[in-house]
Design a protein around this motif. Structure first.
Motif, PDB file in Angstrom:
ATOM      1  N   ASP A  37      41.077  45.902  41.127  1.00 61.47           N
ATOM      2  CA  ASP A  37      42.485  46.028  40.791  1.00 61.47           C
ATOM      3  C   ASP A  37      43.254  46.505  42.021  1.00 61.47           C
ATOM      4  N   GLU A  49      47.752  45.200  39.506  1.00 63.33           N
ATOM      5  CA  GLU A  49      47.474  43.768  39.457  1.00 63.33           C
ATOM      6  C   GLU A  49      45.976  43.575  39.305  1.00 63.33           C
ATOM      7  N   THR A  55      49.639  41.324  35.712  1.00 60.83           N
ATOM      8  CA  THR A  55      50.199  42.582  36.197  1.00 60.83           C
ATOM      9  C   THR A  55      50.620  43.456  35.033  1.00 60.83           C
TER      10      THR A  55
END
Length: 79
Positions: A37, A49, A55
């Motif tokens: 991430d 994200e 997101t």
């Protein structure tokens, strides 16, 4: 948007900004290669994200004002 120059030595400032840009691009590329991430701040929001491209807004950041106003030449007394 005008960039803020925080030092009078603009050559050093520009080289530090360039080094930061290269370092962050490298870190993002490595994180994507490892399916990690990526967390970043955009428009006052902390965003995560995921490797699949999704997101998520984790937190909205608020501006914090200083409780006192300091002016140039003030004498601070420590207790």
């Amino acid at each position: 948007m005008k960039k803020v120059v925080f030092r009078k030595d603009t050559a050093q400032t520009k080289s530090l900004q360039a080094a930061g840009t290269v370092a962050s691009a490298t870190a993002v590329r490595h994180a994507k290669a490892l399916d990690l991430d990526i967390t970043y701040i955009e428009n006052g929001n902390v965003i995560v994200e995921e490797p699949n491209g999704h997101t998520t807004v984790v937190k909205k950041l608020e501006k914090v004002t200083a409780p006192i106003v300091l002016t140039k030449g003030m004498v601070l007394h420590a207790k």
